[in-house]
Write an enzyme that holds these catalytic residues in place. Structure first.
Site, PDB file in Angstrom:
ATOM      1  CB  ALA A 107     -18.002 -15.031  36.300  1.00  0.00           C
TER       2      ALA A 107
ATOM      3  CG  HIS B 277     -20.209  -5.709  33.285  1.00  0.00           C
ATOM      4  ND1 HIS B 277     -19.613  -6.574  34.182  1.00  0.00           N
ATOM      5  CD2 HIS B 277     -20.130  -4.486  33.849  1.00  0.00           C
ATOM      6  CE1 HIS B 277     -19.208  -5.886  35.249  1.00  0.00           C
ATOM      7  NE2 HIS B 277     -19.511  -4.617  35.060  1.00  0.00           N
TER       8      HIS B 277
END
Length: 246
Positions: free
Chosen positions: A17, A114
């Site tokens: 992230a 993901h």
């Protein structure tokens, strides 16, 4: 010891992230992360809770609608990886992110371990559709839209906590890690497995591990170099060094 920058073989990259924060997308575990500032938000990413609690699904659809990633654009760190590949170097990207900023920047080989936020799937049948279509149903008054084919529960095409990862994606990620001479771990806390274990796979196969992250990680002891600078500055500089720019 030869400096890792001098190695000319394939480069593997694991991104978390942190690489997208300069694009206006907050990370999860950082000092101002989504889960740090709002621990309840982590419940929205847990599969068992999502399936069991209709009220939680309503909140999840609202969070998807309001996700800052819809307005985000690739930043200099994403573009630096594109430049590295365009130079002729073999670059494989494994990303924990669901924002597709790597692809929007122009990167070719990207493994999304993901999943992604742009598609919607049914947990009970094979139905798939776009997130834009489903958010249109939410805007039209369906707070928890059901599958139009079977009436089942819809969710984003992301891997939630408690869900099994896609075996093909993991296989592709392992291949990138095993064949890399240099493995960059960028903007990841390296706390979520099996993504983080790609660092160990790469090191075991002979790669030099370089970690670019603001906070310490469990894999720091294995790294040839650790860089704590802001990613938007550090990654373009590292790419210039790899390419031998003056």
């Amino acid at each position: 010891m030869t400096d890792w920058r001098a190695r000319s073989g394939p480069i593997g990259v694991l991104t978390g992230a942190g690489i997208s924060t300069d694009s206006g997308i907050p990370d999860f575990r950082g000092p101002r992360g989504v889960w740090t500032e709002n621990p309840i938000a982590e419940l929205l990413s847990t599969y068992q809770n999502y399936v069991a609690d209709p009220a939680l699904r309503v909140r999840a659809w609202q969070a998807r609608r309001d996700n800052p990633a819809w307005q985000a654009t690739p930043n200099p760190a994403h573009l630096a990886l594109v430049r590295l590949a365009e130079s002729g170097r073999q670059v494989g990207i494994i990303t924990q992110n669901i924002d597709r900023l790597h692809q929007r920047a122009g990167s070719g080989t990207v493994v999304e371990i993901h999943g992604n936020m742009f598609e919607v799937v049914c947990i009970d049948c094979e139905f798939t559709t776009s997130m834009a279509t489903t958010l249109g149903r939410v805007a039209a008054g369906e707070p928890d839209p059901a599958c139009p084919d079977c009436g089942g529960i819809l969710k984003a095409a992301t891997i939630m906590f408690g869900q099994q990862l896609d075996s093909d994606a993991i296989r592709e990620a392992v291949h990138i890690a095993e064949t890399a001479e240099v493995f960059l771990a960028v903007g990841s806390s390296l706390q979520v497995e099996p993504a983080a274990s790609m660092c160990a796979v790469a090191v075991d196969a002979g790669a030099d591990l370089v970690i670019v992250n603001a906070e310490p990680t469990p894999y720091d002891d294995y790294a040839a170099e650790i860089i704590r600078e802001p990613i938007g500055d550090a990654l373009p500089r590292l790419v210039s060094e790899i390419l031998g720019d003056n």
